[in-house]
Design an enzyme around this catalytic site. Sequence first.
Site, PDB file in Angstrom:
ATOM      1  CE1 TYR A 117      57.275  42.122 -28.567  1.00  0.00           C
ATOM      2  CE2 TYR A 117      58.773  43.213 -30.095  1.00  0.00           C
ATOM      3  CZ  TYR A 117      58.438  42.121 -29.308  1.00  0.00           C
ATOM      4  OH  TYR A 117      59.280  41.037 -29.255  1.00  0.00           O
ATOM      5  CB  SER A 144      62.675  42.582 -29.248  1.00  0.00           C
ATOM      6  OG  SER A 144      62.258  43.135 -30.474  1.00  0.00           O
TER       7      SER A 144
END
Length: 198
Positions: A160, A147
């Site tokens: 996250y 990510s």
Amino acid sequence: MMSEKTKRLEGKTAIIVGSTSGIGAQIARRFASEGAKVVVSGRRADEGEAVVKAISEDGGEAVFQHTDVRDPKQCRALCERAKGDFGGLDSLVYSAGIFHRASFDEISPEYWDDMNAINVRGAFFCCQAAAPLMRERGGGSITTIGSIHPFIQSDNMIVYGVSKGALLTMTRKLAGTLRKDRIRVNWITVGWVKTEME
């Protein structure tokens, strides 16, 4: 999906962790279209079986293995399924992940633990279970789906970003550890993709 099938993965077996929908499902379908035998996995059986059906209708070969990566025993069972059904394992793609938002003040221990259990801990134990099967083949490939969040600021996605940063570090460490076994370990940085998350 590309219309021209090159069959670059003919004779290979792959596990796509977290492939009941979204990016993982498309990776599973693409691997199958290139000739790989695919183990589809995730926590949602109906969606997983639908991916298997789509692969079969496209002329590929796949099975579904229900897997909750928070349980290392299920990570091992997933890899054993690849060997039992297809004779071994050549590739593991870790696409499992959760993507919940919370402000700094809202983050609870349970939120922290669940995010890291799926996004990092599960990845480690899937890789640990997969590596011996790849050694039996003389090598293999592990890919973690990353990510942009370890590299950008987002106030409601702190945990996250931390989990994906840990996944990146783990990927680098495993790349060094497993290279002697001819197992490549790579991370792919993924930007924003409009898709479902398990």
